[in-house]
Design a protein around this motif. Structure first.
Motif, short mmCIF file in Angstrom:
data_model
loop_
_atom_site.label_atom_id
_atom_site.label_comp_id
_atom_site.label_asym_id
_atom_site.label_seq_id
_atom_site.Cartn_x
_atom_site.Cartn_y
_atom_site.Cartn_z
N VAL A 50 0.85 -1.19 0.00
CA VAL A 50 0.00 0.00 0.00
C VAL A 50 0.89 1.24 0.00
O VAL A 50 2.12 1.15 0.03
N ARG A 51 0.25 2.39 -0.03
CA ARG A 51 1.01 3.65 -0.11
C ARG A 51 2.05 3.78 0.98
O ARG A 51 3.17 4.23 0.74
N ALA A 52 1.72 3.35 2.19
CA ALA A 52 2.64 3.48 3.32
C ALA A 52 3.85 2.56 3.21
O ALA A 52 4.78 2.66 4.02
N ASP A 53 3.85 1.66 2.23
CA ASP A 53 4.97 0.75 2.00
C ASP A 53 5.87 1.21 0.86
O ASP A 53 6.74 0.46 0.41
N LEU A 54 5.69 2.43 0.40
CA LEU A 54 6.44 2.89 -0.77
C LEU A 54 7.95 2.86 -0.55
O LEU A 54 8.71 2.51 -1.44
N GLY A 55 8.39 3.21 0.66
CA GLY A 55 9.83 3.16 0.93
C GLY A 55 10.37 1.75 0.80
O GLY A 55 11.47 1.54 0.25
N ILE A 56 9.62 0.77 1.27
CA ILE A 56 10.02 -0.64 1.15
C ILE A 56 10.07 -1.05 -0.31
O ILE A 56 11.01 -1.72 -0.76
N ALA A 57 9.05 -0.65 -1.07
CA ALA A 57 9.01 -1.00 -2.49
C ALA A 57 10.21 -0.42 -3.24
O ALA A 57 10.84 -1.10 -4.07
N GLN A 58 10.55 0.83 -2.93
CA GLN A 58 11.68 1.47 -3.62
C GLN A 58 13.01 0.83 -3.20
O GLN A 58 13.93 0.73 -4.02
N TRP A 59 13.10 0.38 -1.94
CA TRP A 59 14.33 -0.29 -1.52
C TRP A 59 14.50 -1.61 -2.27
O TRP A 59 15.60 -1.94 -2.72
N HIS A 60 13.43 -2.37 -2.40
CA HIS A 60 13.51 -3.62 -3.16
C HIS A 60 13.96 -3.36 -4.59
O HIS A 60 14.77 -4.10 -5.15
N LYS A 61 13.42 -2.33 -5.21
CA LYS A 61 13.79 -2.02 -6.58
C LYS A 61 15.27 -1.64 -6.67
O LYS A 61 16.00 -2.12 -7.55
N LEU A 62 15.73 -0.80 -5.75
CA LEU A 62 17.12 -0.37 -5.74
C LEU A 62 18.05 -1.55 -5.51
O LEU A 62 19.06 -1.73 -6.20
N PHE A 63 17.70 -2.40 -4.54
CA PHE A 63 18.54 -3.56 -4.22
C PHE A 63 18.57 -4.55 -5.37
O PHE A 63 19.63 -5.09 -5.72
N SER A 64 17.41 -4.81 -5.97
CA SER A 64 17.35 -5.77 -7.08
C SER A 64 18.20 -5.33 -8.25
O SER A 64 18.88 -6.14 -8.88
N ARG A 65 18.17 -4.06 -8.54
CA ARG A 65 19.03 -3.55 -9.62
C ARG A 65 20.50 -3.69 -9.28
O ARG A 65 21.33 -4.00 -10.14
N ALA A 66 20.83 -3.50 -8.00
CA ALA A 66 22.24 -3.59 -7.59
C ALA A 66 22.77 -5.01 -7.71
O ALA A 66 23.96 -5.21 -7.96
N VAL A 67 21.90 -6.01 -7.49
CA VAL A 67 22.35 -7.40 -7.59
C VAL A 67 22.04 -8.00 -8.95
O VAL A 67 22.29 -9.19 -9.19
N GLY A 68 21.44 -7.21 -9.85
CA GLY A 68 21.19 -7.67 -11.20
C GLY A 68 19.98 -8.56 -11.35
O GLY A 68 19.88 -9.34 -12.30
N ASP A 69 19.00 -8.45 -10.42
CA ASP A 69 17.78 -9.26 -10.50
C ASP A 69 16.62 -8.34 -10.85
O ASP A 69 15.94 -7.81 -9.98
N LYS A 70 16.36 -8.14 -12.14
CA LYS A 70 15.32 -7.22 -12.58
C LYS A 70 13.92 -7.79 -12.41
O LYS A 70 12.95 -7.07 -12.48
N ARG A 71 13.82 -9.10 -12.17
CA ARG A 71 12.51 -9.71 -12.03
C ARG A 71 11.84 -9.31 -10.73
O ARG A 71 10.62 -9.35 -10.62
N ARG A 72 12.62 -8.94 -9.72
CA ARG A 72 12.06 -8.74 -8.39
C ARG A 72 11.94 -7.27 -8.01
O ARG A 72 11.74 -6.96 -6.84
N ASP A 73 12.06 -6.35 -8.99
CA ASP A 73 12.02 -4.94 -8.62
C ASP A 73 10.64 -4.32 -8.77
O ASP A 73 10.47 -3.12 -8.67
N LYS A 74 9.61 -5.17 -9.01
CA LYS A 74 8.26 -4.64 -9.10
C LYS A 74 7.33 -5.43 -8.21
O LYS A 74 7.24 -6.65 -8.33
N PRO A 75 6.61 -4.75 -7.29
CA PRO A 75 5.67 -5.46 -6.44
C PRO A 75 4.44 -5.90 -7.21
O PRO A 75 4.16 -5.38 -8.30
#
Length: 334
Positions: free
Chosen positions: A298-323
């Motif tokens: 939900v909206r209040a989880d946006l920081g968590i969603a953005q962290w997952h996206k940033l981390f996934s890109r850093a480790v090269g896993d593009k499949r997991r950067d979208k909730p």
């Protein structure tokens, strides 16, 4: 090295792996990044890091001693220089040259603000500066530290650290009067950092009332927290393995004379009362290894969603950067 335990990691970054004050005259082995790393100091007191398992028979070099600036294995006395080369094999005739296959891997390490930082990445002549939050106080004069290990993956711990709207529910018995409505709530991504700002307030409260917090998360797993006008916190979440995370926390209370005491009391209370609730809640979540595609954010989880996206890109896993459900970027009062 515990290869089967090595978690997915961003590369070419510095990781905090230990408190420097715990690395003194005797070597010390820590489990970090899915590896066993021995930390020790040479004759000049300089910090050195190697793979902790002796190549001869696999003994833990952290149980050894330092002799004449070299690391000595506790099992058979094989000795290693700061470059990792084996310099002595007591079981062989004196003067016998060492074998190349008996060398141990050396890691680049630095000391900064009382922490040991290990470089995980490609060997380079010029390594980047150590990551830090410049907003933090310039000294640790009014600070206090605490460290622990949680049996949880790093991503799950980072989710808990970035979660603001759980506070009135998970910690309501200690932090009474905090509202449940997270508004306003802002999230910004700047380079390798997710910055979040939020206020928890009750319906009907004006915009100037409520519990305000700032939480910034920086790769590979560093956090800056600000509560109120005087309390700052730095937190490092470094993987021990796929299933465990080392947590180092430092509180700063910028108050003359009693600042360190207040920091110690605040941090002690945090980990004695508040953090056990977080640990219990995070241990109850499923799946154990978090994947935002498994949850309805939900909206209040946006920081968590953005962290997952940033981390996934850093480790090269593009499949997991979208909730599975993309939270709205902001919310307003109806």
């Amino acid at each position: 090295m515990l290869e089967d335990a090595e978690p997915p990691l961003p590369r070419n970054v510095w990781y905090p792996i230990a408190s420097a004050r715990h690395v003194r005259k005797r070597p010390r082995t820590v489990q970090r990044l899915g590896r066993s790393v021995v930390l020790w100091r040479n004759g000049a007191g300089e910090l050195v890091a190697h793979d902790a398992l002796c190549p001869h028979r696999g003994a833990d070099l952290g149980l050894g001693i330092v002799i004449a600036g070299e690391l000595s294995c506790p099992y058979h006395g094989f000795r290693f220089g700061t470059d990792g080369e084996c310099t002595a094999m007591p079981c062989e005739p004196e003067g016998k040259p060492s074998r190349r296959d008996l060398s141990i891997r050396r890691y680049e390490v630095r000391e900064h603000r009382g922490l040991v930082w290990l470089w995980h990445g490609d060997v380079a002549a010029d390594l980047p500066p150590l990551p830090w939050f410049e907003e933090l106080p310039e000294t640790d004069r009014h600070a206090w530290d605490h460290e622990t290990v949680w049996p949880l993956p790093q991503l799950r711990v980072m989710e808990g650290m970035l979660d603001m709207h759980h506070v009135p529910f998970a910690h309501g018995r200690y932090l009474r009067g905090i509202g449940t409505w997270l508004d306003p709530y802002e999230v910004k991504v700047e380079g390798d950092t997710v910055r979040t700002f939020g206020t928890l307030r009750r319906h009907g409260d004006g915009p100037k009332r409520g519990f305000r917090a700032r939480i910034d998360a920086r790769l590979p797993g560093l956090l800056l927290l600000r509560f109120g006008a005087r309390l700052w916190a730095f937190v490092a979440c470094t993987p021990v393995s796929r299933e465990a995370t080392w947590i180092f926390a430092r509180y700063f209370v910028e108050v003359p004379v009693v600042g360190k005491l207040l920091a110690a009391l605040s941090l002690g209370t945090e980990f004695a009362l508040v953090q056990p609730d977080d640990r219990r809640m995070l241990l109850s979540t499923s799946p154990r290894t978090p994947d935002v595609r498994d949850h309805k954010l939900v909206r209040a989880d946006l920081g968590i969603a953005q962290w997952h996206k940033l981390f996934s890109r850093a480790v090269g896993d593009k499949r997991r950067d979208k909730p599975a459900t993309s939270p709205a970027s902001s919310g307003t009062e109806p």
